[in-house]
Design an enzyme around this catalytic site. Sequence first.
Site, PDB file in Angstrom:
ATOM      1  N   HIS A 140      -2.236  11.711  46.491  1.00 47.25           N
ATOM      2  CA  HIS A 140      -1.717  13.078  46.409  1.00 47.25           C
ATOM      3  C   HIS A 140      -2.742  14.052  46.990  1.00 47.25           C
ATOM      4  CE1 HIS A 140       1.008  16.092  44.902  1.00 47.25           C
ATOM      5  NE2 HIS A 140       0.214  16.550  43.962  1.00 47.25           N
TER       6      HIS A 140
ATOM      7  N   ARG B 258      -8.062  13.842  40.414  1.00 45.04           N
ATOM      8  CA  ARG B 258      -7.174  13.978  39.250  1.00 45.04           C
ATOM      9  C   ARG B 258      -6.842  12.546  38.848  1.00 45.04           C
ATOM     10  NH1 ARG B 258      -1.778  17.641  39.932  1.00 45.04           N
ATOM     11  NH2 ARG B 258      -0.906  15.636  40.528  1.00 45.04           N
TER      12      ARG B 258
ATOM     13  N   ARG C 219       7.352  12.748  48.973  1.00 45.24           N
ATOM     14  CA  ARG C 219       7.746  13.185  47.627  1.00 45.24           C
ATOM     15  C   ARG C 219       7.986  14.692  47.656  1.00 45.24           C
ATOM     16  NH1 ARG C 219       2.826  10.499  46.892  1.00 45.24           N
ATOM     17  NH2 ARG C 219       1.918  12.496  46.320  1.00 45.24           N
TER      18      ARG C 219
ATOM     19  N   LYS D  68      10.591  16.073  37.860  1.00 40.14           N
ATOM     20  CA  LYS D  68       9.787  16.292  36.653  1.00 40.14           C
ATOM     21  C   LYS D  68       9.984  17.725  36.144  1.00 40.14           C
ATOM     22  CE  LYS D  68       5.855  17.721  39.470  1.00 40.14           C
ATOM     23  NZ  LYS D  68       4.550  17.339  40.058  1.00 40.14           N
TER      24      LYS D  68
ATOM     25  N   TYR E 175       4.659  48.450  24.807  1.00 40.83           N
ATOM     26  CA  TYR E 175       3.394  48.333  24.089  1.00 40.83           C
ATOM     27  C   TYR E 175       2.224  48.905  24.872  1.00 40.83           C
ATOM     28  CZ  TYR E 175       5.690  45.156  20.779  1.00 40.83           C
ATOM     29  OH  TYR E 175       6.508  44.609  19.836  1.00 40.83           O
TER      30      TYR E 175
ATOM     31  N   CYS F 248       7.483  42.343  26.766  1.00 43.92           N
ATOM     32  CA  CYS F 248       7.384  41.993  25.346  1.00 43.92           C
ATOM     33  C   CYS F 248       7.887  40.564  25.137  1.00 43.92           C
ATOM     34  CB  CYS F 248       8.226  42.956  24.509  1.00 43.92           C
ATOM     35  SG  CYS F 248       7.892  44.694  24.876  1.00 43.92           S
ATOM     36  N   MET F 249       7.850  40.112  23.899  1.00 48.25           N
ATOM     37  CA  MET F 249       8.264  38.744  23.614  1.00 48.25           C
ATOM     38  C   MET F 249       9.742  38.514  23.938  1.00 48.25           C
ATOM     39  SD  MET F 249       8.041  36.615  20.039  1.00 48.25           S
ATOM     40  CE  MET F 249       6.295  36.897  19.798  1.00 48.25           C
ATOM     41  N   ASP F 250      10.583  39.502  23.601  1.00 48.60           N
ATOM     42  CA  ASP F 250      12.032  39.316  23.692  1.00 48.60           C
ATOM     43  C   ASP F 250      12.691  40.202  24.737  1.00 48.60           C
ATOM     44  OD1 ASP F 250      11.629  37.989  21.157  1.00 48.60           O
ATOM     45  OD2 ASP F 250      11.595  40.013  20.295  1.00 48.60           O
TER      46      ASP F 250
HETATM   47  C1  PLP Z   1       4.747  17.455  41.464  1.00 48.20           C
HETATM   48  C2  PLP Z   1       4.329  16.409  42.410  1.00 48.20           C
HETATM   49  C3  PLP Z   1       4.924  16.304  43.689  1.00 48.20           C
HETATM   50  C4  PLP Z   1       5.850  17.346  44.252  1.00 48.20           C
HETATM   51  O1  PLP Z   1       5.108  18.394  44.797  1.00 48.20           O
HETATM   52  P1  PLP Z   1       5.842  19.590  45.571  1.00 48.20           P
HETATM   53  O2  PLP Z   1       4.736  20.424  46.068  1.00 48.20           O
HETATM   54  O3  PLP Z   1       6.684  20.281  44.549  1.00 48.20           O
HETATM   55  O4  PLP Z   1       6.664  18.969  46.632  1.00 48.20           O
HETATM   56  C5  PLP Z   1       4.595  15.224  44.468  1.00 48.20           C
HETATM   57  N1  PLP Z   1       3.735  14.294  44.032  1.00 48.20           N
HETATM   58  C6  PLP Z   1       3.120  14.380  42.829  1.00 48.20           C
HETATM   59  C7  PLP Z   1       2.154  13.340  42.419  1.00 48.20           C
HETATM   60  C8  PLP Z   1       3.387  15.443  41.994  1.00 48.20           C
HETATM   61  O5  PLP Z   1       2.763  15.533  40.807  1.00 48.20           O
END
Ligand code: PLP
Length: 383
Positions: free
Chosen positions: A163, A131, A219, A33, A263, A310-312
């Site tokens: 999770h 969540r 994961r 992702k 700045y 700064c921005m750039d």
């Molecule tokens: C992003 C995410 C992960 C990966 O987490 P890491 O800490 O980067 O391994 C696993 N499961 C879900 C649901 C996530 O949103």
Amino acid sequence: MTRAEIVVDVAAIRRNVAVLRRFVKVPVMVVVKADGYGHGLAASARAAREAGAEWLGVASCQEALAVREAGDTGRVLAWLTVPSDDLTPLVRQGVDVTAYTVADLHRLAEVARETDLRPRVQLKVDTGLSRGGATMADWPDVCRAARELELAGLLKVTGVWSHFSSSEVPDDPANEEQEKVFREALDIAAEAGLRPEVRHLANSAAALLRPSSRFDLVRVGIASYGLDPAPGLTPELGLVPAMTVRADLALVKEVGAGASVSYNHTWTADRPTTLGLVPVGYAEGVLRSVGNRAEVLVDGVRRPVRGTICMDQFVVDLGGDHPVTGTDVVLWGPGTAGEPTAHDWAAAGETICYEIVTRIGGRMTRRHVDSDRSTTAGGEGQK
Ligand SMILES: *Cc1c(COP(=O)(O)O)cnc(C)c1O
């Protein structure tokens, strides 16, 4: 070389994923992702598969379709659809879609009726993160509805998952509690008649630090990219950060004692020095909060950021030296040549390495290299 770029070594991702698979001894879902945590979705997906990743994970529908557009035909799970998403393309592409509610299941059943396909659905239970996912109060209904639709031939429940909230803090009692609730949820799913292919709970930190949470699949996101999900706690596996961020030094100039920089003049030279100008800023995702805190590597020497980002652009203190303009400035990388790491930048910005690597971009280009094959990896050269 270009003025400012993100260089990603896909060999590092391959090696990290291979190391992780050997270590956890269960199948892995590499999470790609957020454009592969800033490393490029397609190239990261390819490297992960080359190393044997059984699954890829993404948040959005668009990301799942991007995985398919990159030519990937393996198992993919998406976990954050919204009501305005059209789920039909996902189902057509054989992507596993996550359902949180009975309403989600009915939407997928509708796709099944329209397409004559059987959506692959994974059910997410909220074991304490509060969540996404069904609460334990709603979980029996979600399981029952899923089983009915499965029996009606309208979908197939391929997974049950959850999770963690605090897996990078292994002693936090929330981990034990969530794992316990997950086991209860699995029992409820089994009682409803569900026989998922995969049950999964662990992200990178849990995969590495909590063997009991590995179930059928882990994961792994951040660790695949070579960053330590729990600095100081993770076993030494030899993970290698895949991302290097560099820029050309745009200008070198001398200033006298008393010169105030950038700045609002948050830094003032107490002696004559030389300043270097680095042509990236917060529009590239260089956190503004690292002003006067982060360091970069210029010609093999660590140089402190001076003044506000700064921005750039931002300014570094070259301490009286005169590297030529165009010299390589490394913001962060694997750390093997003395450069800071994304962890150092996270500390400077009072954040986590995840935010450092996913935010960087803006006008920078991205280039993939393959240090195992000494070629430039194909595709996705530009961001
Ligand atoms: C992003 C995410 C992960 C990966 O987490 P890491 O800490 O980067 O391994 C696993 N499961 C879900 C649901 C996530 O949103």
